[in-house]
Design a protein around this motif. Structure first.
Motif, short mmCIF file in Angstrom:
data_model
loop_
_atom_site.label_atom_id
_atom_site.label_comp_id
_atom_site.label_asym_id
_atom_site.label_seq_id
_atom_site.Cartn_x
_atom_site.Cartn_y
_atom_site.Cartn_z
N ALA A 233 -3.68 13.14 -18.11
CA ALA A 233 -4.51 13.04 -18.84
C ALA A 233 -5.95 13.86 -18.71
O ALA A 233 -6.43 14.61 -19.52
CB ALA A 233 -5.19 11.42 -19.11
N SER B 67 -5.82 10.30 -25.14
CA SER B 67 -6.59 10.99 -24.02
C SER B 67 -7.56 12.09 -24.59
O SER B 67 -8.39 12.42 -23.65
CB SER B 67 -5.87 11.49 -22.82
OG SER B 67 -4.52 12.09 -23.16
N GLU C 298 -7.50 16.87 -21.39
CA GLU C 298 -8.90 16.53 -21.56
C GLU C 298 -9.61 17.96 -21.43
O GLU C 298 -10.26 18.60 -22.37
CB GLU C 298 -9.65 15.51 -21.05
CG GLU C 298 -10.55 14.91 -21.76
CD GLU C 298 -11.08 13.54 -20.87
OE1 GLU C 298 -12.21 13.73 -20.40
OE2 GLU C 298 -10.23 12.74 -20.47
#
Lengths: 488, 409
Positions: B341, B374, B345
């Motif tokens: 995640a 996410s 990001e």
């Protein structure tokens, strides 16, 4: 109307130069109408701000004090869209005149709302670029007004309207907040298309304080053709055939016998002798396309009975062809003491039928109607001629003018193609749209202007405005007379 | 949740797994077969405060975010099919459950087209309007919002309303068709639309130029300022040093297309590959995770350089396609769903920063659910407060597709 002292005091805190805050009744009268001079309302006070911060502060004051306000550009609109409110503030953007940037590489210009439409193209010409929307008043109308009205022009058949050429606007909302809609110089900003909803909202959703416009490169070749026909229906069929032949002209304009007569009388444009109708067809683009296309258009015109076809061989010849067309509205003033300029749209294919019906309406009422229009997109500008000094003529002319708009609605068209609804056509909105359609539009308005302070009385019918008559022009339009504008 | 059995005559069934909207399964699915039933379905949903989401062919049903709440799916595919082609007026009235490809087939019979591309196969007109998604032809003809001239909508409260009209030139009233275009089905159902059409060209030719990263700016400026009037101006770059392709579509009279091809080759100093059909990458989205990036056209070289940098450093392979002429690109990250995640990001942040520096925006257009959960799918939205007020006016109880769109709308 007397200005509340509290309002004046607060406005004076924002506008410190006395000349930019007008409350003298004699001076206020200068602002009582826009291009549709039949409608006149003197505003309570006029302000001429010079910065967006001032516009925002003025609007905040109005919002807090629940005072209606109207924004005005150069006041050239033909639907009384910038008509002041008697108990309100008129905010004039005429001091916002800066062209901030011509960004050649991105093909964009960043301009103030008070910048004249044509000046954008002039400023961009050194970069080989121009601004495509060319409303007939482009020598005098401002970009902010174009945004409000979603202005088009003779060449919008190919290039579209203001909404297709603006990529960003800075707006002062009706509560004074300053926001940006659109992607500035990029397109497809995420979220709702606020830019699309705002352009053409006729100043009812906020005040434009900066505009980013798309610039196009100048076309390689422009060719203009003039064809004379024995009847409007032959010319109308030729228009349909041109469109069906896979050619997209930049402009297709049509004038009928009465309009030709007036134009010849005024500017001696030398249109084909005895022609009942003329077509002007302009093609632009790459050399080969335009050269091949114009031959095809010539062939089509001839096969639909054109009595004469001319292709301009020089810029002077091209200018003369357009001169006749451009002078037509003003020229009408020479054959009739008074006239109403109507603006309606029909599907192009019913053109001959609708022209026949207009002729019948005129004949039945004993009123002459000259027809000048953007034939490519079915935008009619019938000119309803009358003499106000003759008893009953004004009423009959108004009736004919209104009946023409009813025809547009009946044939699935629109009550306005480019002049806007403004105050002038609010009573027709309920004929084109039902109560649910209008209610849904009002939802948008409520999201912007819950208190109904921003240009109230425009676009949407209200009981207060029911029963008004469409505006009429007496003689030559004042802007035309001063050589400041041409009417198409 | 109120009992749906109180419903009108509209066919309803218990929802299955296949009816889930981005992992959220409704209780029931209604399939109205006419506008009256649709309006009644909406009215009832509003009365019972039922959360609902619209669907057509479901080709983009997992775009945006998952709805915050969902009790009722409304399937528009059984609505009446309408195609009224007014060929002489270059206008079509079409119900939004018609697929774009089917519409084009019908228009083709009269040598016309809606100048928009099928970017996602099998997309309906409704899905195209809801997402505002346009392909290569947007360079020459504009996007969905530029070609839609009128619409019939059913508001969340079941009120049916028309906006715009059937004529191209029309400034009566607000242009709500544009407001609905790209609104991700959060303001109501668009049931019918009117579009402006264009004639099919006599000839089409695709020119493919191979260029390197540092040529992007000079090449694209030459094309933008040329007189060849392209209908499309595309880029494809796998960001792996294998080369960048610029694709230009020329259309028109045969002699003109020939002439313009040679003129462009001359000014670019390169003989292109000339194809009569589009290359396989033309107008399609990169697979899996796709960012939609908008940018100022003159910043495309800097943006692409950053994509190369990200592609090299993150172990991610990026693929960029899209309309470099319009400044709308699609950045695909095929392995994104395998990343932790935090790295997804980070990748989103990097692409978004590059878009911002290039004067534009970046949204996660589509991605596996795990990726979208996410990251910030929509990013920072200017004038969001105005958008929220619009949503509140059109859908005061926040029942239609809540949370699917920008800023929690």
């Amino acid at each position: 109307m007397n200005v509340p002292q509290a309002l004046l005091d607060r406005l004076r805190e924002i506008i410190t130069d006395d000349q930019d805050l007008i409350s003298d009744p004699a001076l206020l009268r200068t602002f009582e109408c826009d291009g549709l001079a039949h409608y006149r309302v003197t505003p309570m006070v006029v302000v001429l701000p010079t910065t967006v911060a001032q516009v925002s502060a003025i609007v905040r004051v109005c919002h807090e004090m629940e005072i209606p306000f109207v924004a005005r550009g150069n006041g050239t609109g033909l639907s009384a869209g910038a008509l002041p409110v008697g108990d309100g503030v008129l905010i004039t953007l005429s001091k916002f005149r800066e062209i901030h940037e011509i960004d050649r590489a991105n093909q964009r210009a960043v301009v103030d709302p008070g910048v004249i439409n044509l000046d954008v193209s002039k400023a961009a010409s050194a970069a080989g670029l121009y601004y495509a929307p060319d409303p007939s008043s482009q020598q005098i109308c401002s970009i902010g007004g174009n945004v409000a009205e979603n202005s088009g022009g003779a060449h919008c058949l190919k290039y579209g309207f203001t909404t297709h050429h603006v990529t960003g606007v800075e707006v002062v909302l009706p509560d004074g907040e300053i926001v940006n809609f659109g992607g500035y110089k990029s397109v497809d900003a995420p979220g709702y298309d606020l830019l699309g909803a705002f352009i053409g909202s006729e100043g009812t959703l906020g005040i434009t304080t900066k505009v980013v416009v798309r610039l196009l490169r100048r076309p390689e070749l422009v060719k203009t053709l003039l064809a004379g026909f024995n009847s409007t229906s032959e010319a109308g069929e030729a228009v349909s055939a041109i469109i069906a032949s896979r050619i997209l002209p930049a402009a297709i304009e049509m004038m009928d016998a009465l309009a030709i007569e007036a134009a010849e009388k005024t500017v001696q444009c030398g249109y084909p002798e005895g022609a009942n109708t003329v077509l002007i067809v302009e093609l632009d683009g790459p050399n080969v396309d335009v050269s091949m296309g114009i031959e095809r258009v010539q062939h089509i015109c001839e096969s639909f009975g054109a009595t004469e076809v001319r292709i301009a061989k020089s810029e002077a010849e091209r200018a003369l062809i357009w001169k006749g067309r451009k002078s037509a509205f003003a020229a009408i003033g020479t054959i009739s003491p008074d006239f109403i300029i109507q603006d309606g749209v029909i599907p192009r294919t019913v053109l001959p039928e609708v022209l026949g019906e207009i002729a019948k309406l005129g004949a039945a009422a004993g009123i002459r109607v000259a027809n000048v229009f953007h034939a490519g997109d079915g935008n009619l500008h019938p000119l309803v001629l009358f003499d106000e000094s003759v008893d009953g003529e004004l009423e009959r002319a108004n009736a004919v003018s209104g009946a023409i708009i009813d025809l547009c609605i009946k044939h699935g068209g629109s009550i306005t193609g480019e002049h806007g609804v403004g105050a002038d056509k609010v009573s027709y909105m309920g004929k084109m749209f039902n109560e649910y359609d209008l209610d849904t539009m009002q939802l948008l308005r409520c999201a912007f202007d819950r208190e109904n302070l921003c240009n109230p009385g425009k676009v949407f019918p209200t009981p207060r405005l029911c029963g008004e008559v469409p505006g009429h022009h007496r003689g030559v339009h004042p802007l035309v007379e001063k050589g400041l504008a041409e009417l198409f | 949740m109120a009992d749906q059995s109180e419903s009108s005559n509209t066919a309803r069934r218990v929802a299955g797994e296949e009816d889930a909207v981005d992992g959220v399964r409704p209780l029931h699915v209604a399939s109205p077969t006419n506008s009256h039933e649709l309006e009644e379905t909406f009215r009832e949903a509003t009365r019972l405060r039922t959360h609902f989401v619209l669907s057509g062919n479901r080709t983009k049903i997992d775009w945006g975010l998952a709805p915050r709440a969902l009790e009722l799916g409304v399937d528009l595919s059984r609505m009446p099919v309408i195609v009224e082609h007014e060929a002489s007026d270059l206008v079509v009235r079409v119900s939004t459950n018609v697929s774009l490809d089917d519409l084009q087939l019908q228009l083709r019979q009269k040598h016309q087209r809606l100048a928009l591309d099928t970017v996602v196969p099998n997309t309906t007109i409704g899905g195209m309007i809801a997402t505002g998604l346009a392909g290569p032809l947007r360079y020459g003809f504009g996007s969905v919002r530029d070609l839609i001239i009128g619409a019939t909508v059913v508001r969340p409260d079941g009120v049916r309303a028309a906006t715009g009209g059937r004529v191209v030139k029309n400034v009566a009233g607000y242009d709500l068709a544009k407001l609905y275009t790209g609104s991700y089905g959060t303001l109501g159902a668009v049931t019918e639309a009117f579009f402006r059409l264009h004639a099919l060209p006599e000839t089409s030719q695709f020119l493919i130029f191979d260029i390197s990263l540092h040529d992007i700016r000079s090449f694209s400026q030459l094309v933008l300022f040329s007189q060849v009037a392209p209908s499309a101006f595309e880029i494809r770059d796998a960001c792996d040093g294998s080369g960048i392709q610029l694709g230009i579509l020329l259309e028109g009279f045969e002699a003109s297309v020939r002439e313009r091809t040679s003129s462009l080759a001359g000014s670019l100093g390169q003989e292109p590959r000339v194809l009569s059909h589009p290359p396989e990458w033309w107008g399609s989205l990169p697979e899996d995770t796709t960012f939609k990036v908008t940018l100022e056209v003159a910043s495309s070289q800097e943006f692409m350089a950053q994509m190369h940098e990200i592609s090299g450093s993150s172990g991610q392979r990026l693929l960029v396609t899209g309309s470099i002429g319009s400044g709308v690109l699609f950045v695909g990250a095929s392995q994104a769903d395998r990343l932790p995640a935090e790295e997804i990001e980070n990748l989103t942040h990097q692409v978004r920063s590059a878009a911002t520096r290039a004067g534009g925006f970046c949204v996660v257009l589509r991605a596996p659910m795990g990726v979208r959960r996410s990251v910030d799918v929509w990013g920072t939205i200017p004038a969001l407060s105005v958008m929220k007020r619009i949503k509140a006016q059109f859908d005061p109880f926040d029942l239609l597709a809540p949370g699917r769109f920008v800023g929690g709308i």
